[in-house]
Design a protein around this motif. Structure first.
Motif, PDB file in Angstrom:
ATOM      1  N   ASN A  35       0.831  -1.212   0.000  1.00 35.80           N
ATOM      2  CA  ASN A  35       0.000   0.000   0.000  1.00 35.80           C
ATOM      3  C   ASN A  35       0.862   1.257   0.000  1.00 35.80           C
ATOM      4  O   ASN A  35       0.543   2.254  -0.657  1.00 35.80           O
ATOM      5  N   GLU A  36       1.946   1.182   0.735  1.00 31.43           N
ATOM      6  CA  GLU A  36       2.863   2.321   0.787  1.00 31.43           C
ATOM      7  C   GLU A  36       3.539   2.532  -0.568  1.00 31.43           C
ATOM      8  O   GLU A  36       3.749   3.669  -0.998  1.00 31.43           O
ATOM      9  N   VAL A  37       3.857   1.437  -1.228  1.00 29.78           N
ATOM     10  CA  VAL A  37       4.447   1.525  -2.570  1.00 29.78           C
ATOM     11  C   VAL A  37       3.503   2.267  -3.508  1.00 29.78           C
ATOM     12  O   VAL A  37       3.902   3.189  -4.230  1.00 29.78           O
ATOM     13  N   PHE A  38       2.235   1.879  -3.474  1.00 32.59           N
ATOM     14  CA  PHE A  38       1.253   2.516  -4.360  1.00 32.59           C
ATOM     15  C   PHE A  38       1.024   3.976  -3.982  1.00 32.59           C
ATOM     16  O   PHE A  38       0.815   4.824  -4.858  1.00 32.59           O
ATOM     17  N   ASP A  39       1.072   4.275  -2.698  1.00 32.20           N
ATOM     18  CA  ASP A  39       0.925   5.672  -2.256  1.00 32.20           C
ATOM     19  C   ASP A  39       2.034   6.543  -2.843  1.00 32.20           C
ATOM     20  O   ASP A  39       1.782   7.638  -3.361  1.00 32.20           O
ATOM     21  N   ILE A  40       3.258   6.045  -2.750  1.00 30.25           N
ATOM     22  CA  ILE A  40       4.406   6.809  -3.256  1.00 30.25           C
ATOM     23  C   ILE A  40       4.316   6.964  -4.771  1.00 30.25           C
ATOM     24  O   ILE A  40       4.553   8.051  -5.322  1.00 30.25           O
ATOM     25  N   MET A  41       3.949   5.892  -5.450  1.00 34.15           N
ATOM     26  CA  MET A  41       3.847   5.959  -6.910  1.00 34.15           C
ATOM     27  C   MET A  41       2.741   6.921  -7.347  1.00 34.15           C
ATOM     28  O   MET A  41       2.892   7.651  -8.329  1.00 34.15           O
ATOM     29  N   ASN A  42       1.650   6.942  -6.604  1.00 34.79           N
ATOM     30  CA  ASN A  42       0.569   7.882  -6.921  1.00 34.79           C
ATOM     31  C   ASN A  42       1.014   9.329  -6.708  1.00 34.79           C
ATOM     32  O   ASN A  42       0.657  10.222  -7.486  1.00 34.79           O
ATOM     33  N   LEU A  43       1.787   9.547  -5.653  1.00 30.09           N
ATOM     34  CA  LEU A  43       2.292  10.895  -5.378  1.00 30.09           C
ATOM     35  C   LEU A  43       3.225  11.385  -6.485  1.00 30.09           C
ATOM     36  O   LEU A  43       3.281  12.581  -6.783  1.00 30.09           O
ATOM     37  N   LEU A  44       3.949  10.447  -7.085  1.00 28.58           N
ATOM     38  CA  LEU A  44       4.962  10.818  -8.080  1.00 28.58           C
ATOM     39  C   LEU A  44       4.496  10.638  -9.523  1.00 28.58           C
ATOM     40  O   LEU A  44       5.264  10.894 -10.450  1.00 28.58           O
ATOM     41  N   GLU A  45       3.271  10.208  -9.694  1.00 23.51           N
ATOM     42  CA  GLU A  45       2.770   9.907 -11.041  1.00 23.51           C
ATOM     43  C   GLU A  45       2.969  11.068 -12.015  1.00 23.51           C
ATOM     44  O   GLU A  45       3.421  10.882 -13.152  1.00 23.51           O
ATOM     45  N   ASP A  46       2.659  12.283 -11.573  1.00 17.98           N
ATOM     46  CA  ASP A  46       2.752  13.423 -12.488  1.00 17.98           C
ATOM     47  C   ASP A  46       4.193  13.815 -12.812  1.00 17.98           C
ATOM     48  O   ASP A  46       4.443  14.549 -13.773  1.00 17.98           O
ATOM     49  N   ARG A  47       5.156  13.318 -12.037  1.00 18.64           N
ATOM     50  CA  ARG A  47       6.568  13.622 -12.337  1.00 18.64           C
ATOM     51  C   ARG A  47       7.014  12.934 -13.629  1.00 18.64           C
ATOM     52  O   ARG A  47       8.006  13.346 -14.233  1.00 18.64           O
ATOM     53  N   LEU A  48       6.281  11.912 -14.047  1.00 17.49           N
ATOM     54  CA  LEU A  48       6.626  11.222 -15.291  1.00 17.49           C
ATOM     55  C   LEU A  48       6.332  12.088 -16.516  1.00 17.49           C
ATOM     56  O   LEU A  48       6.840  11.820 -17.603  1.00 17.49           O
TER      57      LEU A  48
END
Length: 276
Positions: free
Chosen positions: A123-136
């Motif tokens: 869950n923490e992995v997905f939280d971090i990835m969601n936070l950084l999604e727009d950086r892509l």
């Protein structure tokens, strides 16, 4: 004589002064590490890093502290603990929640730190990835590559998600290849090359993005030829070999030779394709 001005600078009302003072502390550390530590400057930098409203001040404090604590870690348990604190969940999330405020350089610094963080669960992995999604979608290639590194690191132990990450990062990488200069293209292509070697099937439908352009430098063309060879399969071999045959007549002799080798490698893969 530096201790007084630096102490005042770190407490100054101007963010610019605090920004410069943070790196001034690092300079003092390189001049006299003992003086810097005795004056308790690392603690002051840490306080600023976690509480200052200005993002650049925070970034400079982080950069200075990482260098100071890394140098001190071998001889100081306190420094080792502080490095562990940097990689704790509250600190990592603090930086992640402020990542959009930072400059491009500072974002890369933060993302490099996040890549070392070990989440407690998926869950923490997905939280971090969601936070950084727009950086892509960021315009800066370094930020995109740093974000991709975070995604790859976080999902190493999650096979299914790791494959989905490949799919997700493919488009940003290909965009960077076509929009940047030759130096950026080469750097991004080098990353893509590693991914292509790991999962050629994922990139087999995107082979046209690896076609060479006449105005590209030789080092970029050679890398693209390697990638075309790697992604060749039953569905795209004819088109790839047809393109490679065009390069055989290239005035750039090394590229012409590499093109012939590439055709030979693809032929040896024994695909049942007409005209190969």
């Amino acid at each position: 004589y530096l201790i007084g001005p630096l102490g005042s600078g770190l407490k100054d009302s101007s963010a610019y002064v605090r920004t410069v003072a943070a790196f001034g502390v690092l300079k003092l550390y390189h001049i006299s590490a003992a003086t810097c530590i005795d004056a308790d400057f690392p603690a002051m930098l840490k306080h600023l890093m976690l509480n200052d409203r200005d993002a650049q001040v925070v970034a400079n404090c982080l950069s200075a502290l990482q260098e100071i604590w890394s140098s001190e870690a071998n001889s100081s348990e306190v420094a080792s603990r502080e490095i562990d604190t940097l990689l704790s969940k509250p600190v990592i999330y603090y930086f992640l929640n402020r990542v959009r405020e930072f400059s491009e350089w500072a974002q890369c610094l933060v993302l490099e730190l996040v890549a070392k963080y070990v989440p407690s669960d998926s869950n923490e992995v997905f939280d971090i990835m969601n936070l950084l999604e727009d950086r892509l979608q960021h315009a800066n290639g370094a930020v995109v590559l740093a974000t991709i590194k975070v995604f790859m690191q976080l999902t190493l132990s999650m096979t299914d998600v790791h494959q989905q990450v490949y799919e997700r990062i493919k488009a940003p990488l290909i965009t960077l290849v076509s929009t940047g200069g030759p130096e950026q293209s080469y750097a991004v292509l080098s990353h893509l090359h590693l991914l292509v070697m790991r999962a050629p099937m994922l990139f087999s439908s995107d082979y046209k993005h690896f076609y060479c352009h006449y105005n590209e430098p030789t080092y970029v063309k050679k890398l693209k030829l390697e990638m075309l060879t790697a992604v060749a399969n039953e569905n795209n071999t004819y088109e790839i070999v047809t393109e490679l045959c065009e390069y055989v007549a290239n005035v750039d002799i090394p590229i012409a030779r590499e093109s012939i080798r590439a055709v030979g490698k693809i032929a040896l893969q024994q695909y049942d394709v007409n005209a190969i």
